[in-house]
Design a protein around this motif. Sequence first.
Motif, PDB file in Angstrom:
ATOM      1  N   LYS A 176       0.826  -1.221   0.000  1.00  0.00           N
ATOM      2  CA  LYS A 176       0.000   0.000   0.000  1.00  0.00           C
ATOM      3  C   LYS A 176       0.855   1.264   0.000  1.00  0.00           C
ATOM      4  CE  LYS A 176      -3.765  -1.709   2.755  1.00  0.00           C
ATOM      5  NZ  LYS A 176      -3.904  -1.712   4.208  1.00  0.00           N
ATOM      6  N   ASP A 177       2.131   1.131   0.206  1.00  0.00           N
ATOM      7  CA  ASP A 177       3.018   2.290   0.310  1.00  0.00           C
ATOM      8  C   ASP A 177       3.368   2.778  -1.101  1.00  0.00           C
ATOM      9  OD1 ASP A 177       5.216   3.996   0.516  1.00  0.00           O
ATOM     10  OD2 ASP A 177       6.004   2.960   2.280  1.00  0.00           O
ATOM     11  N   LYS A 178       2.665   3.806  -1.540  1.00  0.00           N
ATOM     12  CA  LYS A 178       2.788   4.268  -2.932  1.00  0.00           C
ATOM     13  C   LYS A 178       4.200   4.737  -3.258  1.00  0.00           C
ATOM     14  CE  LYS A 178      -1.853   5.153  -4.419  1.00  0.00           C
ATOM     15  NZ  LYS A 178      -2.698   5.461  -3.224  1.00  0.00           N
ATOM     16  N   GLU A 179       4.790   5.454  -2.287  1.00  0.00           N
ATOM     17  CA  GLU A 179       6.112   6.018  -2.542  1.00  0.00           C
ATOM     18  C   GLU A 179       7.133   4.902  -2.782  1.00  0.00           C
ATOM     19  OE1 GLU A 179       8.948   9.455  -0.609  1.00  0.00           O
ATOM     20  OE2 GLU A 179       7.367   8.598   0.628  1.00  0.00           O
ATOM     21  N   TRP A 180       7.072   3.860  -1.933  1.00  0.00           N
ATOM     22  CA  TRP A 180       7.981   2.722  -2.084  1.00  0.00           C
ATOM     23  C   TRP A 180       7.711   1.974  -3.390  1.00  0.00           C
ATOM     24  CZ3 TRP A 180      12.321   0.368  -1.458  1.00  0.00           C
ATOM     25  CH2 TRP A 180      12.425  -1.016  -1.632  1.00  0.00           C
ATOM     26  N   GLN A 181       6.439   1.742  -3.686  1.00  0.00           N
ATOM     27  CA  GLN A 181       6.091   1.028  -4.910  1.00  0.00           C
ATOM     28  C   GLN A 181       6.608   1.772  -6.148  1.00  0.00           C
ATOM     29  OE1 GLN A 181       4.995  -2.018  -5.247  1.00  0.00           O
ATOM     30  NE2 GLN A 181       4.796  -2.310  -3.035  1.00  0.00           N
ATOM     31  N   GLN A 182       6.486   3.093  -6.110  1.00  0.00           N
ATOM     32  CA  GLN A 182       6.962   3.901  -7.221  1.00  0.00           C
ATOM     33  C   GLN A 182       8.479   3.787  -7.371  1.00  0.00           C
ATOM     34  OE1 GLN A 182       5.558   7.893  -6.649  1.00  0.00           O
ATOM     35  NE2 GLN A 182       3.745   7.413  -7.866  1.00  0.00           N
ATOM     36  N   SER A 183       9.160   3.798  -6.233  1.00  0.00           N
ATOM     37  CA  SER A 183      10.618   3.754  -6.256  1.00  0.00           C
ATOM     38  C   SER A 183      11.120   2.400  -6.766  1.00  0.00           C
ATOM     39  CB  SER A 183      11.181   4.016  -4.859  1.00  0.00           C
ATOM     40  OG  SER A 183      11.083   2.850  -4.078  1.00  0.00           O
ATOM     41  N   LEU A 184      10.263   1.396  -6.651  1.00  0.00           N
ATOM     42  CA  LEU A 184      10.642   0.043  -7.086  1.00  0.00           C
ATOM     43  C   LEU A 184      10.670  -0.097  -8.605  1.00  0.00           C
ATOM     44  CD1 LEU A 184       8.755  -2.697  -5.037  1.00  0.00           C
ATOM     45  CD2 LEU A 184      11.206  -2.310  -5.202  1.00  0.00           C
TER      46      LEU A 184
END
Length: 257
Positions: free
Chosen positions: A116-124
């Motif tokens: 659910k962590d959008k920032e982390w998912q984006q960084s991935l």
Amino acid sequence: MAVLPSARSSAMLVLRSVLTRALAARKLAPQVCSSFATGPRQYDGTFYEFRTYCLKPSKMNEFLENTKKNIHLRTAHSELVGFWSVEFGGQVNKVFHIWKYDNFAHRTEVRKAVAKDKEWQQSLTPNLGLIDKQEIEITYLVPWCKLEKPAKEGVYELVSFQMKPGGPALWGDAFKRAINAHVDLGYSKLIGVFHTEYGELNRVHVLWWNESADSRAAGRHQSHEDPRVVAAVRESVNYLVSQQNMLLIPTSFSPLK
Ligand SMILES: *[C@@H]1O[C@H](CO)[C@@H](O)[C@H](O)[C@H]1NC(C)=O
């Protein structure tokens, strides 16, 4: 009367097989690890997730730079134990990392939060294209060791032992003696001994630390000529199927240096 001995011995055989089965069943219960066997796990639920990523050729630097920039987003959710690039051992372009969880419910919670962590998912996203293959193994620290931290920076060696079926009840004591012979004689610093719960079964991983690859190599050669080590290893080798190692270099953002 002549039938008696054979009747008795077949009864003994039945009894023995019942006992063996009962022992095997008990071995599955976590609370039954004796204090000096390489029990399947420690008493609490803490486990360590080993992740190995094989990267596409020449993508190592890019992958590590992206990860360094964003890893704080991921470690906000759960504890990273160490993050290494694999220098030698098997395929090139590999990274290896260890994550700690309190138990399986904890991991499920963390995975949900991470998703659910959008920032982390984006960084991935940029990293996903750099990865060829991912492998996961779930391991417990063996009950006779704690996770150690070296005092300064160095290199790590992960030695993975494929042991014979039968589990720690069969080979735990011999294995512990072989490891402790190395530790007691000061050839290298032991960081942790991990027993696989999910992955290749009957596998034990030993993580060592030393100042440099050269001092590690020197220690290895000396220990192989030390009769005390040789004697301890000779016993545990009876239970060994195969063995493999990797030289690991901690990344700048690795908690274990
Ligand atoms: C590193 O290896 C050298 C060579 O065997 C050894 O003398 C030294 O004690 C090792 N360091 C540690 C901290 O184990």
